[in-house]
Each structure stands twice: as C-alpha cells, then as structure tokens.
Write a protein that holds these residues in place. Structure first.
Motif, PDB file in Angstrom:
ATOM      1  N   LEU A  76       0.844  -1.193   0.000  1.00  0.00           N
ATOM      2  CA  LEU A  76       0.000   0.000   0.000  1.00  0.00           C
ATOM      3  C   LEU A  76       0.880   1.243   0.000  1.00  0.00           C
ATOM      4  CD1 LEU A  76      -2.470  -1.074   2.836  1.00  0.00           C
ATOM      5  CD2 LEU A  76      -2.779  -1.396   0.374  1.00  0.00           C
ATOM      6  N   PRO A  77       0.899   2.010  -1.081  1.00  0.00           N
ATOM      7  CA  PRO A  77       1.633   3.286  -1.065  1.00  0.00           C
ATOM      8  C   PRO A  77       0.813   4.329  -0.315  1.00  0.00           C
ATOM      9  CG  PRO A  77       0.589   2.951  -3.201  1.00  0.00           C
ATOM     10  CD  PRO A  77       0.288   1.728  -2.386  1.00  0.00           C
ATOM     11  N   VAL A  78       1.286   4.743   0.844  1.00  0.00           N
ATOM     12  CA  VAL A  78       0.498   5.638   1.688  1.00  0.00           C
ATOM     13  C   VAL A  78       1.228   6.924   2.061  1.00  0.00           C
ATOM     14  CG1 VAL A  78      -0.883   3.773   2.683  1.00  0.00           C
ATOM     15  CG2 VAL A  78       1.257   4.433   3.777  1.00  0.00           C
ATOM     16  N   GLY A  79       2.496   7.034   1.707  1.00  0.00           N
ATOM     17  CA  GLY A  79       3.231   8.225   2.114  1.00  0.00           C
ATOM     18  C   GLY A  79       4.349   8.553   1.157  1.00  0.00           C
ATOM     19  N   ARG A  80       5.130   9.543   1.539  1.00  0.00           N
ATOM     20  CA  ARG A  80       6.262   9.971   0.724  1.00  0.00           C
ATOM     21  C   ARG A  80       7.387  10.415   1.644  1.00  0.00           C
ATOM     22  NH1 ARG A  80       4.396  14.233  -3.159  1.00  0.00           N
ATOM     23  NH2 ARG A  80       5.967  15.691  -2.474  1.00  0.00           N
ATOM     24  N   ILE A  81       8.600  10.239   1.159  1.00  0.00           N
ATOM     25  CA  ILE A  81       9.768  10.617   1.939  1.00  0.00           C
ATOM     26  C   ILE A  81      10.616  11.553   1.077  1.00  0.00           C
ATOM     27  CG2 ILE A  81      10.985   8.515   1.214  1.00  0.00           C
ATOM     28  CD1 ILE A  81      12.412   8.592   3.949  1.00  0.00           C
ATOM     29  N   SER A  82      10.932  12.721   1.597  1.00  0.00           N
ATOM     30  CA  SER A  82      11.653  13.738   0.835  1.00  0.00           C
ATOM     31  C   SER A  82      13.156  13.580   0.999  1.00  0.00           C
ATOM     32  CB  SER A  82      11.224  15.138   1.292  1.00  0.00           C
ATOM     33  OG  SER A  82       9.842  15.323   1.094  1.00  0.00           O
ATOM     34  N   PHE A  83      13.887  13.929  -0.050  1.00  0.00           N
ATOM     35  CA  PHE A  83      15.346  13.898   0.000  1.00  0.00           C
ATOM     36  C   PHE A  83      15.886  14.958  -0.945  1.00  0.00           C
ATOM     37  CE2 PHE A  83      14.292  11.339  -3.632  1.00  0.00           C
ATOM     38  CZ  PHE A  83      15.325  11.496  -4.534  1.00  0.00           C
ATOM     39  N   SER A  84      17.142  15.311  -0.742  1.00  0.00           N
ATOM     40  CA  SER A  84      17.803  16.291  -1.590  1.00  0.00           C
ATOM     41  C   SER A  84      18.529  15.558  -2.703  1.00  0.00           C
ATOM     42  CB  SER A  84      18.789  17.127  -0.768  1.00  0.00           C
ATOM     43  OG  SER A  84      19.447  18.072  -1.581  1.00  0.00           O
ATOM     44  N   SER A  85      18.110  15.783  -3.946  1.00  0.00           N
ATOM     45  CA  SER A  85      18.653  15.047  -5.077  1.00  0.00           C
ATOM     46  C   SER A  85      19.915  15.703  -5.623  1.00  0.00           C
ATOM     47  CB  SER A  85      17.608  14.959  -6.196  1.00  0.00           C
ATOM     48  OG  SER A  85      18.185  14.462  -7.384  1.00  0.00           O
ATOM     49  N   ALA A  86      20.952  14.881  -5.799  1.00  0.00           N
ATOM     50  CA  ALA A  86      22.169  15.367  -6.436  1.00  0.00           C
ATOM     51  C   ALA A  86      21.997  15.463  -7.940  1.00  0.00           C
ATOM     52  CB  ALA A  86      23.334  14.433  -6.108  1.00  0.00           C
ATOM     53  N   ILE A  87      20.904  14.906  -8.489  1.00  0.00           N
ATOM     54  CA  ILE A  87      20.640  14.964  -9.931  1.00  0.00           C
ATOM     55  C   ILE A  87      19.929  16.258 -10.287  1.00  0.00           C
ATOM     56  CG2 ILE A  87      19.490  13.821 -11.866  1.00  0.00           C
ATOM     57  CD1 ILE A  87      21.726  12.173 -10.747  1.00  0.00           C
ATOM     58  N   SER A  88      18.772  16.486  -9.659  1.00  0.00           N
ATOM     59  CA  SER A  88      17.971  17.663  -9.993  1.00  0.00           C
ATOM     60  C   SER A  88      18.351  18.895  -9.183  1.00  0.00           C
ATOM     61  CB  SER A  88      16.493  17.357  -9.764  1.00  0.00           C
ATOM     62  OG  SER A  88      16.234  17.130  -8.387  1.00  0.00           O
TER      63      SER A  88
END
Length: 682
Positions: free
Chosen positions: A563-575
């Motif tokens: 069940l996809p119920v959330g999201r986790i944020s991170f700082s991308s070295a790509i974007s």
C-alpha cells in the motif's frame, strides 16, 4: 467420424498482411488487421479513412454532436478527426441511405450501413478505419519513452475465446526514438459484467508469461536467440483474456527474474518517480515503469518469487497483491520455482487490484475459491527488528487507525523458546533459515534452465550453438549458477524441509495470536538509490541469505499487499532540488485469505480517507496533510543499522562516489520529511 471444425474467426484482411499505421489529428494509429464488416459504398473512398461507428438511433438523435464530443472526453483513443464521417453499425442493408430521415443539420458525411462479417460479435460505437470497403478497429500508438516494454501486443483475433495468438507491434514513435505500444479504444467494451468482470481493462504482461506468436526473452540475448516464438498462450493469460482483460504488451523483467540486474543485454527501464534517475529495482521494473509513468495502462500481471515483484511495487509506489501460492495458476509460465512463486497484480488503483484478484480467484479451481470469513482480524503484529525507522513509524500509524491491538512479534526470541522438535536446539532462527529459501530457489533454477538448454543443444548439436549456451549471463544470474554448482538434490530437500518446519512453527505461533495481520518491512523509505551515482553492487546471494525474512510471504505461501500511503523527501544530487520517493506499507495474512486481506486494507484506506489511487510521474502521492520529521542526527546509528539489515548499500561519504555528493547525505538533508497522504475534505 471426424468432429466438425469449430467456427473460425473472420480472416485477416488480405490487404493488411503487413502492419499498417496512419495518423489522425497528428496522433499515430495502428489499423487492426481483422475486418469487422463491409461498407457497401466505401469503395469510392481512397486510402485509410477515419470514421465513427454509430447506431441509427444515435445518429438521428438531436444530441448526435454531443455524443461525439462525449467520445473525445471519455476515450483517450478517439479524436475529433474520426467524427467527420459516420458508419451506421446496426444497418444491415447497404442499399438504404442512412441519411434519409435525418435533419441534415449536422456537418457529417454518412457512409452507408455496415454488413457484419460475424453476426455473433456486433460492432460497438467508437472510432474505426475504413480501408478497401472494410471496417477495422483503431488502436492508438503511444511512445514507450520509459523503455518499459519489450514490445507491444495485438491479438490476431479480436474474439480471443477462439484464438489466443498475438503479434508484436512493429511501429516506432513519430520521432523514431522509442517503440510504440498500441491500445484499443475503451468504447469497444461494455461495462464490467459477471461474465466479463475485467472488460476493457488494459493489462501489461510480465515477460515470464508465454504468449502465442511472440518471443519470451527473460532479458537475455542468449535465451532469446535459443527459442522461437511461443506456440501457445499460458493458462493464466488465457484465463484473464476470457474475463475481458486486454493484453497490450510484454514488459521487461530483470534477467531471469533475479533481483538487481546489471541490465547488460537489455536497456534498463526508466523509473519516473522522484528525479527520474532512481534505479529500476525488483524483478518486474518494466511493469513498474509502465504503471508509474503511463495513464493508459490499468494493471500489470506478474510473478513474485522471493519478493521481487513486490519490491518493484514498493519502489515505484504502486498497489500490489501477491496471491497465496498456487501451482495451477503458475502452469506453463517461465519461472523455475512454483513452490516459491505466486501470481501477483500491480496497479495505481486499489480498486483495479480488487477487480483483477476477485475475477481471477473466483473463476479458477484452486484453494483460493472463496473468502474464509467476513470477520476482521483481532490483532496486528509487526517484526520490529527489520523495519527502518520511517517505515515502522508509518506502519504503526496506519495500524493505529484501526481499533485493533498492535504488538511486536520477536521471531528470534520466540524460536529460541518454542522451536520445532526437528530443529537443532542450538541453532538460532537466523542460522536455521538464513540460506534455505535462496538455495532451494537456486536448485530449482538450475533444474529448469539446465534442462532447457541441454535440450536445445541436443537438438542443435553444432559447435557454434554449444558455444552460445553460456555466451553471457548477468552478474546476478552468475551468482545463482555458482550456487547451483554446489547444490545436490539432497541439499534441495533439506532446504525445503527447513522451510516446512519454519512454516509449521510460524502458523502455530500465529494461531496462538489469533491469526493476526502481519506488518512486514519494505524497501521503500530506506534512501534514494540513483542509477547514476549508486548502482546496485551487492550480490543477490548475500542479500537473500542474510535477509531471508524479506521472503516471508513466499516461504509461507501467504497473500501479501503493498500500500503506497506516504512519501519521503530527499535532496537530489541529480535535480539539485527536493524530491519525493514513495513510502509503502506491507501486510500479510493467513494462507488463502487473499480477498479478506483486500477487504481489510480497503476498509482501512477508505474509512480513513487515505489515497486509494496514485498518480503517474514524479510523485506517487500528492502533498499530504500529515507529516512526521525524522532527524538523521539523532537517529543515525539506528537508521544505518536498519539499512544494513535490509541489505542495501551504505552510501560512501560525500565525494567518494564518482567524485560527487551522495544523495540523501546528512549534509544535504538534515531531516527526512515523512508524509502520509490523505484525501482532502470537500
């Protein structure tokens, strides 16, 4: 006396022996080769002409133009360019002008009525092409920009109860950069019914399933070169087709379905989530990419072996169900281990998973025929030592939404006090189980593919052919072969004996806990894994031996949901921006309660206004209303230990990975924002 031939499908139009493609309103289309009927006065029309099929009642209705406008809104295949000419699809006499009696106030040119080729299969209103007086279905071509597919599929017969053969779609996108995948109009299909519960639902098929008329590749050039196109369609795919499902393409799998493929023989599917450069994880990343990136795909059917399919669903933020294991459902597929494998479904929609599962389970003679009961479980347990902190916190938060007790189940401690008599008393659970599922799988793998390749070599005894037999295997596959070389039949039986001992012990433990729902750890929510900066390098052997409890559903033959119920944020070295990865919850229930488990999670999700459908593209879930902050500085020791337990790579310090900063490092991202997505109140 010979039995009479059964009724054959109408033949393919002799003019369409080669595939024909055209455009309408600058959109590419495939002209399906089966002729549905003849239009008497269409011989004056040149080339391929887009038309709309309407009943006489629809045409004479004053809201005719509104009907065409509704088609444009309701169907992704229909374009306004189809509405300039009308074919009356329920008019059998071509000498009668369908325009007679009309008010002539509509700017439409009416072609005479249709004479059906097959009166048992009427033509439904929608977009079509006229070619040499014949009426043909219009299939829209979508570019596979994510490289998710091996190829698109089209059925040789539109009435596949009579013929399950397919052909590969050979078109490219208009810019020539991608394969094109053909999908039929949704207007061709009636609403779901008891006879056709999956009517018009567009499925993608994992490359483990043989489909008559096209090749199975298993993402191996060697394997693809050994075998001709399949001579029959496997049982499950024919079963789904009979329920109304539309198979539009075969999607890429990791080589032979083994996790952490290096993608040497086949280009890796692109992951559309987050910054677009995350790895293609799990055994079915093609299906994950297609569902996470294309709105025109509804569902995927695949095979989960040792958690590979479910790992894909977790990483791509998709709903998934692993059915209780069943050898009947796996018959005629290209997977080596029916004991450790099961059919699985994946979708952006929980409702689609329910439709596919209920239709499949209720229509096939297996142990999975009915729900065992309608009662909810009385408690929930979780295996706390295996969760990352974000995953555990979110799982427990979801569990707390249900008025059911939640407790930790420590398998190691429980085993130490109540291990089965057959297990050596001095062996802790981890020692007893760490490699048995993996070794059993490897032995089955060797039996399946050694026999097949030896058979091919016997039939083709040239030196060149024998040299090709081991031309190249992916590193992950090589690790399996190395294990195979050291395994005997006795080793396999010993491994399966240990699995049976553990399963019996686990079942008894759960009975004492009144058969709870079991929360399982997931890979999603660990850390970003960029295919640019941190490709997978660890061997699947080590992963599956050390983390054997990642494979609990397979070992225990129990149903499992993602069940996809959330999201986790991170700082991308790509974007160079803050991105979001999906965060999922995994649950397992007792054997053969697949539909019960689905009802349970659906009630939780809908009752608490949680998202039951995810979007395509970068974000699996929209912005959430509830957020928890997890500070790496204070929890780094525990989190790193959890990450190591999960078998993931520990990222090197910044600057040690190709001279660049690692994603998600404490310097770049001092805290992880964990969000649970809830529907907005209206």
């Amino acid at each position: 006396m010979a039995a009479p031939d059964r009724k054959q499908s109408p033949p393919l139009d002799r003019h369409l022996e080669r595939q024909i493609f055209t455009t309408v309103d600058d959109v590419q289309y495939f002209v399906h080769p089966q002729r549905l009927g003849r239009v008497g006065n269409a011989s004056k029309l040149r080339d391929i002409v887009p038309v709309t099929g309407l009943t006489l009642e629809q045409y004479h209705d004053e809201s005719c133009i509104s009907t065409l406008e509704r088609f444009v809104v309701a169907d992704d295949v229909y374009m306004t360019g189809f509405g300039h000419r009308i074919v009356t699809i329920d008019h059998q006499d071509p000498t009668v002008n369908a325009k007679a009696g009309a008010d002539n106030k509509f700017p439409l040119h009416v072609v005479h009525g249709l004479i059906l080729e097959d009166s048992e299969h009427p033509v439904r209103p929608g977009p079509y092409f006229l070619y040499n007086e014949g009426l043909h279905q219009a299939w829209r071509l979508y570019p596979d920009s994510l490289r998710a597919f091996n190829f698109g599929l089209f059925p040789k017969s539109l009435h596949q109860s009579e013929n399950s053969a397919f052909g590969p779609v050979t078109a490219l996108s208009q810019d020539g950069l991608h394969k094109a995948i053909a999908v039929p109009s949704r207007l061709y299909y009636s609403d779901p019914s008891p006879e056709k519960p999956l009517a018009g639902m567009r499925f993608v098929v994992d490359d483990f399933f043989p489909v008559e008329g096209v090749k199975t590749t298993l993402s191996s050039e060697s394997w693809t070169s050994f075998y001709p196109p399949s001579s029959k369609t496997c049982h499950l795919i024919k079963h789904l087709i009979g329920l109304g499902a539309i198979m539009v393409g075969k999607t890429k799998v990791s080589q032979f379905g083994i996790l952490h493929s290096a993608w040497v023989d086949v280009s890796s599917p692109k992951n559309p989530r987050a910054d677009g450069y995350q790895e293609a994880l799990g055994s079915s990343p093609g299906a994950g990419s297609a569902l996470a990136g294309y709105k025109w795909i509804d569902c995927a059917v695949g095979i989960d072996t040792l958690g590979g399919f479910m790992e894909t669903a977790e990483w791509y933020g998709l709903f998934a169900l692993r059915l209780s294991s069943s050898g009947v459902l796996l018959a005629e597929t290209d997977m080596p281990s029916t004991r450790l494998s099961a059919i699985a479904f994946m979708s952006r929609s929980l409702k689609s998973i329910q439709q596919a599962a209920e239709a499949s389970i209720s229509r096939i003679e297996t142990a999975l025929t009915h729900k065992n009961s309608s009662t909810l479980p009385t408690n929930i347990v979780y295996l706390g030592h295996r969760f990352s902190k974000p995953n555990l916190e979110l799982s427990l938060h979801l569990a707390n939404l249900v008025d059911i007790p939640t407790e930790e189940f420590d398998m190691e401690t429980s085993w130490a006090t109540r291990s089965p008599p057959k297990a050596p008393s001095q062996d802790p659970l981890h020692t007893y189980m760490e490699d048995c599922a993996w070794k059993a799988y490897c032995h089955d793998f060797g039996q399946r593919y050694y026999e097949s390749m030896d058979d091919y070599a016997y039939k083709n005894p040239s030196v060149e052919t024998r040299d090709l037999l081991r031309l190249y295997w992916d590193d992950a596959v090589e690790s399996v072969w190395r294990e195979v070389d050291n395994l005997s039949n006795e080793d396999r039986e010993n491994c399966y004996a240990r699995i049976r001992d553990f399963a019996e012990w686990f079942d008894k433990s759960m009975e004492s806990l009144k058969e709870p729902i079991v929360l399982l750890p997931t890979v999603a929510g660990q850390r970003p894994r960029s295919r640019v900066y941190s490709p997978s390098s660890y061997a699947p052997t080590a992963h599956r031996m050390i983390n054997w409890d990642d494979t609990l559903a397979a070992i225990l033959e129990r149903p499992q949901v993602i069940l996809p119920v959330g999201r986790i944020s991170f700082s991308s070295a790509i974007s160079r921006a803050t991105e979001a990865l999906p965060l999922c919850i995994s649950m397992m229930s007792r054997r053969n309660t697949d539909l019960e488990l689905l009802d349970f999670v659906t009630n939780i999700m809908e009752g608490n206004k949680l998202q039951v459908e995810v979007e395509v593209g970068k974000d699996a879930l929209p912005q959430a209303k509830e957020t928890w902050q997890f500070f790496k500085a204070s929890d780094s020791d525990g989190d790193e230990e959890a990450l190591s337990d999960k078998g993931g790579d520990k990222s090197p310090p910044p600057g040690e990975l190709d001279g660049s900063e690692s994603e998600g490092s404490p310097e770049d991202d001092e805290q992880l924002a964990i969000q649970m997505s809830l529907e907005e109140d209206h």
